[in-house]
Design a protein around this motif. Sequence first.
Motif, PDB file in Angstrom:
ATOM      1  N   THR A 128      43.908  -6.410  -2.801  1.00 59.38           N
ATOM      2  CA  THR A 128      43.358  -5.798  -1.594  1.00 59.38           C
ATOM      3  C   THR A 128      44.033  -4.448  -1.402  1.00 59.38           C
ATOM      4  N   GLU A 129      43.258  -3.425  -1.077  1.00 63.16           N
ATOM      5  CA  GLU A 129      43.797  -2.087  -0.892  1.00 63.16           C
ATOM      6  C   GLU A 129      43.285  -1.490   0.417  1.00 63.16           C
ATOM      7  N   ILE A 130      44.035  -0.544   0.944  1.00 67.86           N
ATOM      8  CA  ILE A 130      43.599   0.268   2.075  1.00 67.86           C
ATOM      9  C   ILE A 130      43.310   1.664   1.550  1.00 67.86           C
ATOM     10  N   TRP A 131      42.144   2.177   1.901  1.00 68.15           N
ATOM     11  CA  TRP A 131      41.771   3.549   1.532  1.00 68.15           C
ATOM     12  C   TRP A 131      41.662   4.362   2.820  1.00 68.15           C
ATOM     13  N   GLU A 132      42.390   5.472   2.847  1.00 63.78           N
ATOM     14  CA  GLU A 132      42.319   6.406   3.966  1.00 63.78           C
ATOM     15  C   GLU A 132      41.451   7.593   3.550  1.00 63.78           C
ATOM     16  N   VAL A 133      40.326   7.760   4.221  1.00 63.34           N
ATOM     17  CA  VAL A 133      39.350   8.794   3.861  1.00 63.34           C
ATOM     18  C   VAL A 133      39.338   9.838   4.977  1.00 63.34           C
ATOM     19  N   THR A 134      39.647  11.090   4.617  1.00 69.42           N
ATOM     20  CA  THR A 134      39.730  12.162   5.605  1.00 69.42           C
ATOM     21  C   THR A 134      38.754  13.277   5.255  1.00 69.42           C
ATOM     22  N   ASN A 135      38.017  13.731   6.243  1.00 71.05           N
ATOM     23  CA  ASN A 135      37.110  14.871   6.097  1.00 71.05           C
ATOM     24  C   ASN A 135      37.855  16.120   6.558  1.00 71.05           C
ATOM     25  N   LEU A 136      38.193  16.990   5.618  1.00 73.04           N
ATOM     26  CA  LEU A 136      38.923  18.220   5.937  1.00 73.04           C
ATOM     27  C   LEU A 136      37.987  19.368   6.283  1.00 73.04           C
ATOM     28  N   ASP A 137      36.682  19.152   6.167  1.00 70.74           N
ATOM     29  CA  ASP A 137      35.691  20.205   6.379  1.00 70.74           C
ATOM     30  C   ASP A 137      35.267  20.311   7.833  1.00 70.74           C
ATOM     31  N   GLY A 138      34.549  21.404   8.122  1.00 74.04           N
ATOM     32  CA  GLY A 138      33.869  21.528   9.400  1.00 74.04           C
ATOM     33  C   GLY A 138      32.507  20.894   9.370  1.00 74.04           C
ATOM     34  N   HIS A 151      31.113   1.947  -4.766  1.00 78.67           N
ATOM     35  CA  HIS A 151      30.288   1.027  -5.539  1.00 78.67           C
ATOM     36  C   HIS A 151      30.959  -0.342  -5.663  1.00 78.67           C
ATOM     37  N   ASP A 152      30.159  -1.370  -5.784  1.00 81.90           N
ATOM     38  CA  ASP A 152      30.527  -2.755  -6.076  1.00 81.90           C
ATOM     39  C   ASP A 152      31.059  -3.525  -4.885  1.00 81.90           C
ATOM     40  N   VAL A 153      31.930  -2.932  -4.058  1.00 80.02           N
ATOM     41  CA  VAL A 153      32.598  -3.711  -3.018  1.00 80.02           C
ATOM     42  C   VAL A 153      32.013  -3.422  -1.642  1.00 80.02           C
ATOM     43  N   GLN A 154      32.129  -4.404  -0.776  1.00 80.72           N
ATOM     44  CA  GLN A 154      31.867  -4.211   0.648  1.00 80.72           C
ATOM     45  C   GLN A 154      33.220  -4.174   1.342  1.00 80.72           C
ATOM     46  N   PHE A 155      33.426  -3.204   2.214  1.00 80.64           N
ATOM     47  CA  PHE A 155      34.723  -3.053   2.858  1.00 80.64           C
ATOM     48  C   PHE A 155      34.626  -3.317   4.361  1.00 80.64           C
ATOM     49  N   ARG A 156      35.783  -3.409   4.999  1.00 82.99           N
ATOM     50  CA  ARG A 156      35.866  -3.519   6.451  1.00 82.99           C
ATOM     51  C   ARG A 156      36.508  -2.257   7.001  1.00 82.99           C
ATOM     52  N   VAL A 157      35.943  -1.719   8.065  1.00 83.41           N
ATOM     53  CA  VAL A 157      36.515  -0.537   8.702  1.00 83.41           C
ATOM     54  C   VAL A 157      37.663  -0.977   9.596  1.00 83.41           C
ATOM     55  N   LEU A 158      38.858  -0.462   9.300  1.00 84.11           N
ATOM     56  CA  LEU A 158      40.034  -0.802  10.104  1.00 84.11           C
ATOM     57  C   LEU A 158      40.099   0.028  11.376  1.00 84.11           C
ATOM     58  N   ASP A 159      39.958   1.338  11.240  1.00 81.17           N
ATOM     59  CA  ASP A 159      40.021   2.204  12.406  1.00 81.17           C
ATOM     60  C   ASP A 159      39.422   3.559  12.086  1.00 81.17           C
ATOM     61  N   VAL A 160      39.069   4.261  13.139  1.00 76.26           N
ATOM     62  CA  VAL A 160      38.514   5.613  13.051  1.00 76.26           C
ATOM     63  C   VAL A 160      39.413   6.508  13.889  1.00 76.26           C
ATOM     64  N   ASP A 161      40.156   7.398  13.206  1.00 75.85           N
ATOM     65  CA  ASP A 161      41.164   8.220  13.890  1.00 75.85           C
ATOM     66  C   ASP A 161      42.112   7.370  14.732  1.00 75.85           C
ATOM     67  N   GLY A 162      42.491   6.247  14.179  1.00 73.47           N
ATOM     68  CA  GLY A 162      43.464   5.392  14.836  1.00 73.47           C
ATOM     69  C   GLY A 162      42.907   4.465  15.891  1.00 73.47           C
ATOM     70  N   PRO A 201      33.857  15.652  10.891  1.00 72.34           N
ATOM     71  CA  PRO A 201      34.822  16.715  10.588  1.00 72.34           C
ATOM     72  C   PRO A 201      36.200  16.418  11.167  1.00 72.34           C
ATOM     73  N   GLN A 202      37.215  16.604  10.319  1.00 64.72           N
ATOM     74  CA  GLN A 202      38.621  16.428  10.701  1.00 64.72           C
ATOM     75  C   GLN A 202      38.940  14.988  11.105  1.00 64.72           C
ATOM     76  N   GLU A 203      38.140  14.048  10.677  1.00 62.19           N
ATOM     77  CA  GLU A 203      38.320  12.647  11.041  1.00 62.19           C
ATOM     78  C   GLU A 203      38.883  11.868   9.858  1.00 62.19           C
ATOM     79  N   THR A 204      39.685  10.842  10.158  1.00 64.51           N
ATOM     80  CA  THR A 204      40.193   9.923   9.138  1.00 64.51           C
ATOM     81  C   THR A 204      39.690   8.517   9.439  1.00 64.51           C
ATOM     82  N   VAL A 205      39.087   7.905   8.442  1.00 62.97           N
ATOM     83  CA  VAL A 205      38.618   6.521   8.549  1.00 62.97           C
ATOM     84  C   VAL A 205      39.422   5.683   7.564  1.00 62.97           C
ATOM     85  N   ARG A 206      39.977   4.581   8.042  1.00 61.58           N
ATOM     86  CA  ARG A 206      40.710   3.663   7.166  1.00 61.58           C
ATOM     87  C   ARG A 206      39.857   2.424   6.915  1.00 61.58           C
TER      88      ARG A 206
END
Length: 494
Positions: free
Chosen positions: A388-398, A406-417, A435-440
């Motif tokens: 099991t892994e946690i991926w932190e995805v951040t949009n640095l753009d405007g 692909h392959d996996v279904q994930f669960r959203v832990l939080d959106v900007d905390g 924009p400027q948001e982090t989703v875990r």
Amino acid sequence: MRWLLRLVALALLGALGVAVFAAWAWFTVPVDTAGSVDFRRPLAVPPLVESSVVGGERVFDLRLQEGTSDFGRGSTPTWGVNGDYLGPTLRAHRGERVRVRVHNDLPEDSSLHWHGMHLPAQMDGGPHQPVRTGATWEPHWRIDQPAATLWYHPHPHGATARHVYRGVAGMFILDDPESLRLGLPQEYGVDDVPVILQDKQLDDDGSLDEDPSVFQSAGLTGDTVVVNGTVGPYLDVTTELVRLRVVNASNARPYALALDDGSSFEMVAGDGGLLEAPVTLTRLQLSVGERAEIVVALEPGERRVLRSGPSDTRDRMAGGIDRLDLLQLRAADRLTPSRPLPRRLVTQPTLDEADATRTRTFELSGFSINGLSMDMGRVDHRSVVGDTEIWEVTNLDGGSHNFHVHDVQFRVLDVDGEPPPPELSGRKDTIWVRPQETVRIVLRFEDYTSTRWPYMFHCHTLRHEDLGMMGQFLVTEPGDTAPDRLPRSPGHAH
């Protein structure tokens, strides 16, 4: 003389600035069709594709082909699957073994990716499984995931946007015993209806305009909405409840779904299947690739319009300030009673943050992820089956991006905390990242391994994906030695 040259130069720069501003205003002027669409065509419902059971496998036959369609301006050249535009709906049950014979009659190499499907990487239909012109590809796997609304579309590296825009896409519905026992609307084409959303920009001769302007960095957004291939569609509703399986199959445009009278609807499922309980909403945003199943209650004789309003980012480059009427629902004067929605639907599988063995970071910017553009030979990372892994995805753009794995279904832990809203509480494979948001997200790799065939992660804004906003990873057995580089040509259909 020098002062005169400076004056001329300043005048030219000023004129150029005015021209650029005028062009920007022209190409980003809002599209507003709310209240002005003439709903006069019955909604086309993609047929359920015929299948046969051979040797214990359910076999589907799909043919990618050229065709023509009527989008209101005469004959428009399009592509489709088993027809002129879009494709039939595939349907299978959990536990079944399936085989899909994909034949490519298009003038270009293409592919078919089973978006949202849990399956071996070699059968995934990504850029490493091209189907050459005139060739047939036969992926096969066992359906082993909960009931869900999935979809299929091409995934050729560098050409996905063009192939999807021309119309190669369709729905893949999965059933399981638990979902069938709930009594949800489930008569296909009657009270359980696919709604595949695409938008088109048409030239005067009716052909598809395939060239985004310099002000459309996200890719093409059009002023003509096509639902299941129908422009100005209406759906005759004969039951008290109607279940709409909505797929955002556009290239760039997000849809913020609402009913024209502001009334509520119930969301019962997202990307990966049913939620734990229905969620009452008046607005639901779907980025490209996301799906949702919503249930609308109607009174006899009532008419309502499914509408898309501005996105919450109001991203002008992706049509985020537009208002679009999508589909009119026309209730009959007498409606067949529907069973009430159950208060509880399913128990979500457990994905616990505490079980994670590592955290990975993904920074989205421009047309790259973590500063890297897609390289078909590079392995961006390796994950171990069962982990099991946690991926932190951040949009640095405007601008706006979304993220698909692909392959996996994930669960959203939080959106900007902050905890995710209820509509993001279910299993997901695609997530909007503002924009400027982090989703875990938390995800677990199960069942399938390979040291040769990778899975993809990428922005599902199709132009971004084509221009390099994509990476790939291997899922391996514990202790396996996996390469940093893949073979030059992993394989293709013959």
